[in-house]
Design a protein around this motif. Sequence first.
Motif, mmCIF file in Angstrom:
data_model
loop_
_atom_site.group_PDB
_atom_site.id
_atom_site.type_symbol
_atom_site.label_atom_id
_atom_site.label_comp_id
_atom_site.label_asym_id
_atom_site.label_seq_id
_atom_site.Cartn_x
_atom_site.Cartn_y
_atom_site.Cartn_z
ATOM 1 N N VAL A 1 -15.250 59.463 -28.188
ATOM 2 C CA VAL A 1 -13.998 59.405 -27.419
ATOM 3 C C VAL A 1 -14.253 59.831 -25.975
ATOM 4 O O VAL A 1 -13.786 59.184 -25.025
ATOM 5 N N TYR A 2 -15.013 60.895 -25.807
ATOM 6 C CA TYR A 2 -15.287 61.405 -24.455
ATOM 7 C C TYR A 2 -16.183 60.442 -23.674
ATOM 8 O O TYR A 2 -16.000 60.259 -22.463
ATOM 9 N N VAL A 3 -17.149 59.833 -24.350
ATOM 10 C CA VAL A 3 -18.038 58.858 -23.699
ATOM 11 C C VAL A 3 -17.229 57.665 -23.185
ATOM 12 O O VAL A 3 -17.434 57.207 -22.055
ATOM 13 N N VAL A 4 -16.307 57.162 -24.010
ATOM 14 C CA VAL A 4 -15.443 56.042 -23.593
ATOM 15 C C VAL A 4 -14.619 56.448 -22.370
ATOM 16 O O VAL A 4 -14.459 55.673 -21.424
ATOM 17 N N ARG A 5 -14.121 57.675 -22.387
ATOM 18 C CA ARG A 5 -13.337 58.207 -21.262
ATOM 19 C C ARG A 5 -14.168 58.209 -19.978
ATOM 20 O O ARG A 5 -13.710 57.752 -18.923
ATOM 21 N N MET A 6 -15.429 58.689 -20.079
ATOM 22 C CA MET A 6 -16.312 58.749 -18.910
ATOM 23 C C MET A 6 -16.707 57.345 -18.425
ATOM 24 O O MET A 6 -16.859 57.114 -17.220
ATOM 25 N N ILE A 7 -16.851 56.410 -19.364
ATOM 26 C CA ILE A 7 -17.166 55.021 -18.986
ATOM 27 C C ILE A 7 -16.001 54.421 -18.190
ATOM 28 O O ILE A 7 -16.216 53.770 -17.157
ATOM 29 N N CYS A 8 -14.778 54.666 -18.653
ATOM 30 C CA CYS A 8 -13.597 54.153 -17.941
ATOM 31 C C CYS A 8 -13.493 54.744 -16.541
ATOM 32 O O CYS A 8 -13.263 54.013 -15.565
ATOM 33 N N PHE A 9 -13.663 56.053 -16.426
ATOM 34 C CA PHE A 9 -13.629 56.707 -15.122
ATOM 35 C C PHE A 9 -14.718 56.147 -14.205
ATOM 36 O O PHE A 9 -14.495 55.917 -13.010
ATOM 37 N N SER A 10 -15.908 55.928 -14.775
ATOM 38 C CA SER A 10 -17.056 55.453 -13.983
ATOM 39 C C SER A 10 -16.841 54.025 -13.494
ATOM 40 O O SER A 10 -17.223 53.688 -12.359
ATOM 41 N N ILE A 11 -16.235 53.183 -14.328
ATOM 42 C CA ILE A 11 -15.937 51.798 -13.925
ATOM 43 C C ILE A 11 -14.928 51.792 -12.776
ATOM 44 O O ILE A 11 -15.090 51.053 -11.797
ATOM 45 N N ILE A 12 -13.900 52.656 -12.896
ATOM 46 C CA ILE A 12 -12.896 52.759 -11.833
ATOM 47 C C ILE A 12 -13.541 53.199 -10.519
ATOM 48 O O ILE A 12 -13.232 52.666 -9.446
ATOM 49 N N ALA A 13 -14.462 54.150 -10.594
ATOM 50 C CA ALA A 13 -15.147 54.641 -9.393
ATOM 51 C C ALA A 13 -16.153 53.626 -8.862
ATOM 52 O O ALA A 13 -16.387 53.531 -7.649
ATOM 53 N N ALA A 14 -16.765 52.848 -9.775
ATOM 54 C CA ALA A 14 -17.829 51.913 -9.383
ATOM 55 C C ALA A 14 -17.297 50.696 -8.630
ATOM 56 O O ALA A 14 -17.981 50.181 -7.725
ATOM 57 N N CYS A 15 -16.095 50.228 -8.981
ATOM 58 C CA CYS A 15 -15.569 48.987 -8.365
ATOM 59 C C CYS A 15 -15.411 49.101 -6.846
ATOM 60 O O CYS A 15 -15.989 48.287 -6.103
ATOM 61 N N PRO A 16 -14.667 50.089 -6.316
ATOM 62 C CA PRO A 16 -14.575 50.192 -4.852
ATOM 63 C C PRO A 16 -15.911 50.541 -4.204
ATOM 64 O O PRO A 16 -16.189 50.118 -3.076
ATOM 65 N N THR A 17 -16.744 51.302 -4.924
ATOM 66 C CA THR A 17 -18.060 51.667 -4.387
ATOM 67 C C THR A 17 -18.927 50.430 -4.202
ATOM 68 O O THR A 17 -19.681 50.324 -3.219
ATOM 69 N N TYR A 18 -18.837 49.481 -5.128
ATOM 70 C CA TYR A 18 -19.612 48.243 -5.053
ATOM 71 C C TYR A 18 -19.281 47.469 -3.774
ATOM 72 O O TYR A 18 -20.185 47.026 -3.045
ATOM 73 N N PHE A 19 -17.999 47.308 -3.484
ATOM 74 C CA PHE A 19 -17.589 46.555 -2.285
ATOM 75 C C PHE A 19 -17.876 47.341 -1.010
ATOM 76 O O PHE A 19 -18.238 46.762 0.017
ATOM 77 N N ALA A 20 -17.745 48.663 -1.090
ATOM 78 C CA ALA A 20 -18.069 49.499 0.068
ATOM 79 C C ALA A 20 -19.554 49.386 0.405
ATOM 80 O O ALA A 20 -19.936 49.357 1.584
ATOM 81 N N ARG A 21 -20.392 49.305 -0.639
ATOM 82 C CA ARG A 21 -21.844 49.170 -0.419
ATOM 83 C C ARG A 21 -22.171 47.890 0.345
ATOM 84 O O ARG A 21 -22.992 47.902 1.276
ATOM 85 N N LEU A 22 -21.554 46.776 -0.048
ATOM 86 C CA LEU A 22 -21.802 45.498 0.634
ATOM 87 C C LEU A 22 -21.443 45.600 2.117
ATOM 88 O O LEU A 22 -22.158 45.075 2.988
ATOM 89 N N TYR A 23 -20.357 46.290 2.430
ATOM 90 C CA TYR A 23 -19.921 46.476 3.813
ATOM 91 C C TYR A 23 -20.905 47.389 4.568
ATOM 92 O O TYR A 23 -21.302 47.095 5.703
#
Length: 558
Positions: free
Chosen positions: A478-500
Amino acid sequence: MTTERYQENYSGQNAKKKSLIKSGLLLSLMTFASRIMGLVREMTKAAFLGTSAYADAFGIAFMLPNLLRRLFAENSISVAFIPTFRGYIEEDKDEESHSRIQEFISATLTLVSFLTACVTVLGIILATFIVPFFYGGETDAVILAETTLLTRIMFPYLFVISIAAFLQGILNTCNVFAPSGFTPVLFNGIVVLMTYALTPQMVNPSGLPQEALAARAMSFGVLIGGCFQAAFQWPFVKKTGWKTTLTSLKKAFINPGTRKVVSLIVPTIIGMAAYQLNDVVSTALAGKIGTGAVSSLQYSLRIQELILGIFAVAVGTVILPDLSGLAKKQDWSSFNALLLQSIKIIALITIPVTFYSLVCGEDLISLIYKTKNFNSESVKLTLDVFMFHIAGLFFIAVNRIISPAFYAQGNTKLPSLAGIISFGVNIALAVTLSFPMKTRGIALSLSLASLANTVFLFIFMGKMHGMEAKKTALQMSVYVVRMICFSIIAACPTYFARLYLIRIFHVQSRLIANGLPVLLCGLMFAAIGIFLLLIFKDETAMAALKKIKAKTKNRNKK
């Protein structure tokens, strides 16, 4: 009088505890420094060798004596020599018993020296027959000859590092940890220094490329570094009062202490061999894929090991004494709570690190390794492997947390069995996936094998007294799934920020072109992650924050 004795005894125990804590912290610092210097050594290798055929040759040549070092030298000292030596010291009550201990030390040193010398000579002689096992049938004869030469240069490293491990065993038994903790830092520093110093001085009558000369220089650095590891510890051993003398082979083989050491080490070698042979098989398969395969795997693993060294090893080392104490008291409620909390801490760290690495892996590899010899193609080769290696980070880390839970109850067989099963899974998958996926298949097989190891550790946990396997596994999931969800949310804007950021900082200097995106993306990823943890009031994060605040207050009071 009784009160005075009690207070004196309590003060002595308290001082001893503080001394051990201080030694533990110092050793952790040394371990961290060793990981950093190991990374610097790989950066030096990248600068001089890149992912050339000579980088592969060095990797294969160094792997052979290093594998035997891990399997026999380190294993025999930690599992067999130290417990036997400590047992003798506790019984040291008179001159006769002291003399018996000295005979045991001399007999063990003689046995270690003789056996490793024999293996070293055999390795040098048989190098011509061993090396082709790690290459395909169409490999250039020059590369085969060069790998054989490098193997012969570095095989004596097994002998000197075994002596160094023996000296470390004496020091650690006498509660002297700093010299042994510093020797890996010294070793890596000498390898780096010798590579820079010897490469321009190497004789080159055959007109070999610069990479070949650098590989030879680095090989001599390994041998010299091993010699320094042994020499550096010897004066500290001398201060303990124990002599490092040799005895006859007959006395060495019939000594009761050495026979006990041999009886203890033989069973553990089987479990250790299963784990260590992963490297051999992976390297052999990679060597048959093509140039750069072996070295790219090693560059990728070095980054992963650095992350594991900072977090997983530290947490695993810290919780083992506490778990042992709780198991002894049979306080299974606290035991399971501590184990679950440790697993959650590892998930809290490694899962976000995994997603951040997937987003910024190219910049991270370029920042650490990219030079003239480690070009864009080398970055691509290493990145292909790294993406699949980092996917298994959580499982590798959590295995190092769960295993101490078994050790705390004196059970080493079940974790060893899980390791053997994991080895079988890794080999089967590596052989199957290496052909369609090449090095990516080898990296993926290691991550999936680590997952299998975790699954079997939980299955075996159900057989242990007091351990709540199903409940722990469910709460962990349960906690791993929670951390995966948080990480995906954090990763999406970071991905586009990296390209910029890459477009903005596209300059010649890799410190700016790669360093700033790595730093700024890391800060952004962390900020989003921390915000999510605070909004959802994550219990694990809150508990860690409270401990940090408590420690800060205590320091301010002092």
